[in-house]
Scaffold this motif. Structure first.
Motif, PDB file in Angstrom:
ATOM      1  N   GLN A   1       0.823  -1.143  -0.064  1.00  0.00           N
ATOM      2  CA  GLN A   1       0.218  -0.153  -0.017  1.00  0.00           C
ATOM      3  C   GLN A   1       0.877   1.239   0.043  1.00  0.00           C
ATOM      4  OE1 GLN A   1      -2.548   0.281   3.578  1.00  0.00           O
ATOM      5  NE2 GLN A   1      -3.411   2.440   2.770  1.00  0.00           N
ATOM      6  N   ARG A   2       0.730   2.278  -0.954  1.00  0.00           N
ATOM      7  CA  ARG A   2       1.448   3.368  -1.233  1.00  0.00           C
ATOM      8  C   ARG A   2       0.865   4.426  -0.369  1.00  0.00           C
ATOM      9  NH1 ARG A   2       5.752   4.698  -4.580  1.00  0.00           N
ATOM     10  NH2 ARG A   2       5.446   2.628  -5.641  1.00  0.00           N
ATOM     11  N   ALA A   3       1.103   4.620   0.951  1.00  0.00           N
ATOM     12  CA  ALA A   3       0.373   5.733   1.715  1.00  0.00           C
ATOM     13  C   ALA A   3       0.744   7.080   1.366  1.00  0.00           C
ATOM     14  CB  ALA A   3       0.636   5.520   3.237  1.00  0.00           C
ATOM     15  N   VAL A   4       1.778   7.102   0.989  1.00  0.00           N
ATOM     16  CA  VAL A   4       2.394   8.707   0.609  1.00  0.00           C
ATOM     17  C   VAL A   4       3.198   8.223  -0.719  1.00  0.00           C
ATOM     18  CG1 VAL A   4       3.993  10.544   1.166  1.00  0.00           C
ATOM     19  CG2 VAL A   4       2.338   9.388   3.020  1.00  0.00           C
ATOM     20  N   ASP A   5       3.148   9.104  -1.521  1.00  0.00           N
ATOM     21  CA  ASP A   5       3.659   9.004  -2.956  1.00  0.00           C
ATOM     22  C   ASP A   5       4.435   9.949  -3.618  1.00  0.00           C
ATOM     23  OD1 ASP A   5       3.829   7.678  -5.349  1.00  0.00           O
ATOM     24  OD2 ASP A   5       2.034   7.437  -6.086  1.00  0.00           O
ATOM     25  N   SER A   6       5.568  10.002  -3.319  1.00  0.00           N
ATOM     26  CA  SER A   6       6.556  10.921  -3.881  1.00  0.00           C
ATOM     27  C   SER A   6       6.076  12.349  -3.685  1.00  0.00           C
ATOM     28  CB  SER A   6       6.823  10.620  -5.285  1.00  0.00           C
ATOM     29  OG  SER A   6       7.879  11.341  -5.865  1.00  0.00           O
TER      30      SER A   6
ATOM     31  N   GLY B   1      -6.595  16.966   3.673  1.00  0.00           N
ATOM     32  CA  GLY B   1      -6.821  15.918   2.921  1.00  0.00           C
ATOM     33  C   GLY B   1      -7.996  15.045   3.637  1.00  0.00           C
ATOM     34  N   PRO B   2      -8.572  14.281   2.707  1.00  0.00           N
ATOM     35  CA  PRO B   2      -9.632  13.266   3.480  1.00  0.00           C
ATOM     36  C   PRO B   2      -9.111  12.267   4.169  1.00  0.00           C
ATOM     37  CG  PRO B   2      -9.331  12.992   0.924  1.00  0.00           C
ATOM     38  CD  PRO B   2      -8.576  14.118   1.306  1.00  0.00           C
ATOM     39  N   ASN B   3     -10.056  11.464   5.144  1.00  0.00           N
ATOM     40  CA  ASN B   3      -9.405  10.597   5.903  1.00  0.00           C
ATOM     41  C   ASN B   3      -8.653   9.558   4.985  1.00  0.00           C
ATOM     42  OD1 ASN B   3     -10.370  11.437   8.166  1.00  0.00           O
ATOM     43  ND2 ASN B   3     -12.316  10.554   8.093  1.00  0.00           N
ATOM     44  N   GLY B   4      -7.591   8.901   5.250  1.00  0.00           N
ATOM     45  CA  GLY B   4      -6.764   7.966   4.572  1.00  0.00           C
ATOM     46  C   GLY B   4      -5.821   8.560   3.718  1.00  0.00           C
ATOM     47  N   ALA B   5      -5.753  10.021   3.296  1.00  0.00           N
ATOM     48  CA  ALA B   5      -4.916  10.543   2.213  1.00  0.00           C
ATOM     49  C   ALA B   5      -3.494  10.554   2.611  1.00  0.00           C
ATOM     50  CB  ALA B   5      -5.558  12.046   2.138  1.00  0.00           C
ATOM     51  N   GLY B   6      -3.127  10.168   3.849  1.00  0.00           N
ATOM     52  CA  GLY B   6      -1.611  10.348   3.953  1.00  0.00           C
ATOM     53  C   GLY B   6      -1.085  11.502   4.916  1.00  0.00           C
ATOM     54  N   LYS B   7      -1.908  12.015   5.639  1.00  0.00           N
ATOM     55  CA  LYS B   7      -1.581  13.613   6.136  1.00  0.00           C
ATOM     56  C   LYS B   7      -0.913  12.772   7.632  1.00  0.00           C
ATOM     57  CE  LYS B   7      -5.683  15.208   7.168  1.00  0.00           C
ATOM     58  NZ  LYS B   7      -6.427  13.871   6.563  1.00  0.00           N
ATOM     59  N   SER B   8      -1.515  12.032   8.252  1.00  0.00           N
ATOM     60  CA  SER B   8      -0.771  11.705   9.699  1.00  0.00           C
ATOM     61  C   SER B   8       0.457  10.724   9.484  1.00  0.00           C
ATOM     62  CB  SER B   8      -1.859  10.606  10.459  1.00  0.00           C
ATOM     63  OG  SER B   8      -2.975  11.394  10.845  1.00  0.00           O
ATOM     64  N   THR B   9       0.527   9.982   8.440  1.00  0.00           N
ATOM     65  CA  THR B   9       1.590   9.269   7.853  1.00  0.00           C
ATOM     66  C   THR B   9       2.843  10.365   7.585  1.00  0.00           C
ATOM     67  OG1 THR B   9       0.424   7.277   7.061  1.00  0.00           O
ATOM     68  CG2 THR B   9       2.697   7.705   6.243  1.00  0.00           C
ATOM     69  N   THR B  10       2.703  11.252   6.972  1.00  0.00           N
ATOM     70  CA  THR B  10       3.695  12.173   6.712  1.00  0.00           C
ATOM     71  C   THR B  10       4.039  12.896   7.773  1.00  0.00           C
ATOM     72  OG1 THR B  10       2.475  12.792   4.372  1.00  0.00           O
ATOM     73  CG2 THR B  10       3.961  14.326   5.391  1.00  0.00           C
TER      74      THR B  10
ATOM     75  N   VAL C   1      -1.650  22.895   1.812  1.00  0.00           N
ATOM     76  CA  VAL C   1      -1.257  21.765   0.943  1.00  0.00           C
ATOM     77  C   VAL C   1      -2.227  20.515   1.015  1.00  0.00           C
ATOM     78  CG1 VAL C   1       0.666  19.997   0.696  1.00  0.00           C
ATOM     79  CG2 VAL C   1       1.287  22.364   1.553  1.00  0.00           C
ATOM     80  N   ILE C   2      -2.894  20.450  -0.195  1.00  0.00           N
ATOM     81  CA  ILE C   2      -3.758  19.428   0.102  1.00  0.00           C
ATOM     82  C   ILE C   2      -3.179  18.065  -0.490  1.00  0.00           C
ATOM     83  CG2 ILE C   2      -6.166  19.043  -1.013  1.00  0.00           C
ATOM     84  CD1 ILE C   2      -6.743  21.809  -0.872  1.00  0.00           C
ATOM     85  N   ILE C   3      -3.660  16.908   0.078  1.00  0.00           N
ATOM     86  CA  ILE C   3      -3.314  15.752  -0.436  1.00  0.00           C
ATOM     87  C   ILE C   3      -4.423  14.840  -0.377  1.00  0.00           C
ATOM     88  CG2 ILE C   3      -2.671  15.153   2.133  1.00  0.00           C
ATOM     89  CD1 ILE C   3      -0.305  13.306   1.090  1.00  0.00           C
ATOM     90  N   ASN C   4      -4.212  13.922  -1.457  1.00  0.00           N
ATOM     91  CA  ASN C   4      -5.334  12.994  -1.604  1.00  0.00           C
ATOM     92  C   ASN C   4      -4.927  11.681  -2.269  1.00  0.00           C
ATOM     93  OD1 ASN C   4      -7.940  12.179  -1.865  1.00  0.00           O
ATOM     94  ND2 ASN C   4      -8.227  12.530  -4.093  1.00  0.00           N
ATOM     95  N   ARG C   5      -5.020  10.647  -1.716  1.00  0.00           N
ATOM     96  CA  ARG C   5      -4.507   9.265  -2.058  1.00  0.00           C
ATOM     97  C   ARG C   5      -2.893   9.385  -2.210  1.00  0.00           C
ATOM     98  NH1 ARG C   5      -8.701   6.462  -6.492  1.00  0.00           N
ATOM     99  NH2 ARG C   5     -10.498   6.432  -4.935  1.00  0.00           N
ATOM    100  N   GLY C   6      -2.495   9.667  -1.213  1.00  0.00           N
ATOM    101  CA  GLY C   6      -0.964   9.934  -1.121  1.00  0.00           C
ATOM    102  C   GLY C   6      -0.134  10.962  -1.996  1.00  0.00           C
ATOM    103  N   LYS C   7      -0.885  11.593  -2.791  1.00  0.00           N
ATOM    104  CA  LYS C   7      -0.292  12.578  -3.786  1.00  0.00           C
ATOM    105  C   LYS C   7      -0.929  13.936  -3.455  1.00  0.00           C
ATOM    106  CE  LYS C   7       0.334   9.804  -7.623  1.00  0.00           C
ATOM    107  NZ  LYS C   7       1.766   9.784  -8.075  1.00  0.00           N
ATOM    108  N   ILE C   8      -0.004  14.961  -3.518  1.00  0.00           N
ATOM    109  CA  ILE C   8      -0.423  16.399  -3.302  1.00  0.00           C
ATOM    110  C   ILE C   8      -1.204  16.773  -4.622  1.00  0.00           C
ATOM    111  CG2 ILE C   8       0.801  18.774  -3.261  1.00  0.00           C
ATOM    112  CD1 ILE C   8       2.789  17.836  -1.401  1.00  0.00           C
ATOM    113  N   VAL C   9      -2.358  17.525  -4.344  1.00  0.00           N
ATOM    114  CA  VAL C   9      -3.273  17.619  -5.830  1.00  0.00           C
ATOM    115  C   VAL C   9      -3.198  19.249  -5.691  1.00  0.00           C
ATOM    116  CG1 VAL C   9      -4.565  15.577  -5.650  1.00  0.00           C
ATOM    117  CG2 VAL C   9      -5.279  17.548  -4.158  1.00  0.00           C
TER     118      VAL C   9
END
Length: 313
Positions: A20-25, A40-49, A208-216
């Motif tokens: 699972q790619r929680a945060v993507d480059s 970011g929505p829940n599960g987007a990768g904020k807390s992991t970052t 900074v808005i992140i979604n599905r591990g990517k900054i959008v």
């Protein structure tokens, strides 16, 4: 006194399936004296970052520097440089407020009168005066958040990383804690996540808005509004729920339809579309009672929904 994230990736191993790619480059930075909202929505990768930036999780790839220190090779220096309030505020509920803050301060090398003075300052700063003699387990969720914020600030760190810092606060408490974060942002580097868009609009220099591990999206609110200025949002309210709301989604130019409940629908369309006129004609053709029709200006909430919803699927 900054946070610099470059090409950060975090993979989680999953048995029997691909990682699972929680945060993507992702890459972004936060400068001294800057308050940046991380959305970011829940599960987007904020807390992991945030956990990687505080040294709690190792990155899979990429570089994270906090106050000039590398989280991979200088973890202890990173931890000394930051004040961290995690999403789920961990407290020893059998300890008293002052006892806990004394414990937290001592972990950062404070002692004696300097520590006592700092505890008093923190109690006043976050508004814990009436609760300072209570056990943590006796405090409401809002006051526990205040204790968590006090421990993050007690060693006067140059960098603050706050994950949902205002969870559980009532409107009065929100105003007070926002001011604490605003004041801290004048001399510290502050990165914080939240789902309260008014909070971001009131506090942040950038988002900074992140979604599905990517900054959008990344930038000031003004720049984001300009970037999404090619769309409009209209709220249509009918006398009752529509039996088939897809007729709204099929109107010319509509990009997204959201059902708000009680006969209310939010439509996003390209700015060239005459959306209100089209909805009015549809209501007349289908013999529907239209009781409200309002075009909204681009808000951060609208921008957030557009950027994160349109990426799904």
């Amino acid at each position: 006194m900054s946070i610099q994230i470059q090409n950060l990736t975090k993979l989680y191993s999953r048995a029997g399936s691909t990682n699972q790619r929680a945060v993507d480059s992702i890459s972004f930075s936060v400068q001294p004296g800057e308050v940046v909202g991380f959305l970011g929505p829940n599960g987007a990768g904020k807390s992991t970052t945030m956990k990687i930036a505080t040294g709690y999780l190792p990155p899979t790839e990429g570089t994270v520097l906090v106050n000039g220190f590398d989280v991979r090779t200088q973890s202890m220096e990173v931890r000394r440089s930051i004040g961290y309030l995690p999403e789920h505020n961990p407290l020893y509920l059998d300890m008293y407020v002052k006892e806990y803050l004394r414990f937290a301060g001592s972990l950062h090398g404070l002692s004696g009168q300097a520590l006592s003075n700092r505890i008093a300052d923190m109690i006043e700063l976050v508004g814990l005066g009436r609760e300072q003699h209570k056990q943590l387990g006796q405090l409401s969720k809002g006051y526990r958040q205040r204790v968590g914020l006090a421990q993050a600030l007690i060693h006067n760190p140059p960098v603050l990383i706050l994950d949902e810092p205002t969870t559980g606060l009532d409107p009065n408490q929100l105003s007070e804690i926002r001011q604490v974060i605003r004041d801290a942002g004048r001399e510290k580097t502050v990165l914080f996540s939240t789902h309260i868009m008014q909070e971001v609009e009131a506090l942040c220099h950038r988002v900074v808005i992140i979604n599905r591990g990517k900054i959008v999206a990344e930038g000031s609110l003004d720049s984001l509004q300009s970037a999404t200025a090619d769309t409009i949002t209209v709220i249509a309210e009918f006398e009752q729920e529509l039996a088939d709301s897809t007729m709204l989604a099929l109107l010319p130019g509509v990009q997204h339809l959201e059902t708000l409940g009680q006969g209310r629908y939010q439509l996003t369309a390209d700015r060239q579309s005459d959306l209100r006129a089209a909805i009015f004609r549809l209501a007349a053709d289908k013999n529907l009672t239209l009781v409200g029709l309002k075009q909204q200006e681009s808000s951060l909430e609208g921008i957030f929904k557009q950027l994160t919803t349109n990426q799904e699927g």
